[in-house]
Design an enzyme around this catalytic site. Structure first.
Site, short mmCIF file in Angstrom:
data_model
loop_
_atom_site.label_atom_id
_atom_site.label_comp_id
_atom_site.label_asym_id
_atom_site.label_seq_id
_atom_site.Cartn_x
_atom_site.Cartn_y
_atom_site.Cartn_z
N VAL A 88 4.48 -5.57 -4.83
CA VAL A 88 5.53 -5.58 -3.80
C VAL A 88 5.51 -6.92 -3.06
O VAL A 88 4.45 -7.39 -2.65
CB VAL A 88 5.34 -4.41 -2.80
N HIS A 90 0.84 -1.20 0.00
CA HIS A 90 0.00 0.00 0.00
C HIS A 90 0.88 1.26 0.00
O HIS A 90 0.59 2.23 -0.68
CB HIS A 90 -0.88 0.05 1.26
P1 AMP Z 1 -6.45 -3.71 -0.58
O1 AMP Z 1 -6.32 -2.92 0.67
O2 AMP Z 1 -5.97 -5.12 -0.46
O3 AMP Z 1 -7.82 -3.59 -1.21
O4 AMP Z 1 -5.45 -3.07 -1.61
C1 AMP Z 1 -5.49 -1.69 -1.88
C2 AMP Z 1 -4.59 -1.39 -3.05
O5 AMP Z 1 -3.26 -1.80 -2.73
C3 AMP Z 1 -4.99 -2.13 -4.33
O6 AMP Z 1 -4.78 -1.28 -5.44
C4 AMP Z 1 -4.03 -3.29 -4.34
O7 AMP Z 1 -3.77 -3.79 -5.63
C5 AMP Z 1 -2.79 -2.66 -3.76
N1 AMP Z 1 -1.90 -3.68 -3.21
C6 AMP Z 1 -2.20 -4.61 -2.27
N2 AMP Z 1 -1.15 -5.42 -2.06
C7 AMP Z 1 -0.16 -5.01 -2.88
C8 AMP Z 1 1.17 -5.44 -3.17
N3 AMP Z 1 1.72 -6.48 -2.54
N4 AMP Z 1 1.89 -4.76 -4.08
C9 AMP Z 1 1.35 -3.71 -4.74
N5 AMP Z 1 0.11 -3.25 -4.54
C10 AMP Z 1 -0.64 -3.89 -3.63
#
Ligand code: AMP
Length: 287
Positions: free
Chosen positions: A180, A40
């Site tokens: 990431v 994030h």
């Molecule tokens: P989430 O809180 O899981 O809904 O994720 C919020 C945002 O963070 C989304 O755009 C996800 O794709 C991104 N995100 C979550 N995990 C990762 C990661 N490991 N690497 C890059 N972006 C991420």
């Protein structure tokens, strides 16, 4: 770094955004469900490069969880998130309650995609992307950002949001951020918190299989079925593979021949936790 203000209403976040936009500042939005990790925070870093002020939304969206999924148990820690987000340079956190986002309970109007949802996660999480697109459209309507950043970790989500913005003339620039990983390769995810030490070790099978695909590509392999087989091979009682797909990065359609940028994607249940991961063939990821 001063702490980012946490606000809970659409009116407040829209006013905040309009003040900045009127002053000629570019506004970025980083939508999340919270329980922040380095993945994030890498989106925040990109957002800061793209804009003058950065809003992060933290909202566990009930609409995108199916029956029996982990909406209730999804990890939440607003205080910790607010600190991490502030330290990363977020200017304001939009943390609406369920009533603020869905005052009438079930909305009358949704955003759903007619294409791109019968592959990958869409096949198994019915209604999930309708929930995602609807909440993202609502967040865009509330924040009115110039640019929004999404991670390639949720690759299908990124593609569908790009399509939504194009098809509905939303006029918001969408940036896709690199996936990431933990040092050993595991894709960072808030859901990794669910993993026992043993399951955490089993979970490495996903990124290991994707690394194998990346190697096969480097060695000249192009037969998509062989990539699928390499992914599906990790299926075991500990790692129950839900799908192992090789798809076009733009249309998300299955391909028979791999090309530069083709997406290898996998979803599996590890000790009851559903994990997803993907790699773009020929990219630096897992290379
Ligand atoms: P989430 O809180 O899981 O809904 O994720 C919020 C945002 O963070 C989304 O755009 C996800 O794709 C991104 N995100 C979550 N995990 C990762 C990661 N490991 N690497 C890059 N972006 C991420």
């Amino acid at each position: 770094m001063p702490d980012a203000r946490v606000i809970g209403t659409v009116e407040e976040i829209r006013n905040w955004s309009r003040v900045h936009r009127r002053a000629g500042r570019r506004v970025a939005l980083v939508p999340t469900m919270g329980y922040l990790h380095q993945g994030h925070l890498s989106l925040v870093e990109l957002a800061r490069e793209q804009a003058d002020v950065v809003a992060m939304s933290i909202f566990v969206n009930p609409l995108q969880f199916g029956p029996g999924e982990d909406f209730d148990s999804y990890p939440r820690d607003l205080d910790r998130d607010a600190q991490l987000a502030s330290d990363a340079g977020v200017d304001i956190i939009f943390h609406p309650g369920r009533e603020e986002m869905y005052p009438d309970g079930e909305p009358w109007v949704f955003v759903s995609a007619d294409q791109g949802t019968d592959a990958l996660c869409g096949r198994f999480r019915l209604g999930h992307f309708r929930g995602v697109l609807t909440v993202v459209a609502k967040l865009f309507g509330a924040v009115e950002p110039d640019v929004a950043v999404f991670g390639r970790k949720d690759y299908q989500q990124l593609v569908l949001i790009e399509r939504m913005v194009r098809d509905l003339n939303m006029g918001i620039e969408i940036i896709g951020a690199p996936l990431v990983r933990e040092e050993d390769g595991l894709a960072m995810s808030s859901r990794n918190k669910y993993l026992s030490p043993e399951a955490r070790r089993s979970a490495l099978a996903l990124s290991t299989a994707l690394r194998t695909c990346q190697r096969m590509w480097q060695m000249g392999q192009r037969d998509a079925d062989l990539f699928r087989a390499a992914l599906a091979e990790i299926d075991s009682p500990e790692v129950r593979v839900q799908y192992a797909e090789v798809v076009d990065p733009v249309t998300l359609a299955s391909v028979s021949e791999a090309d530069q940028g083709t997406i290898c994607a996998i979803a599996a249940h590890v000790d009851g936790t559903r994990l997803i991961d993907n790699v773009a063939l020929g990219s630096a990821d897992l290379a």
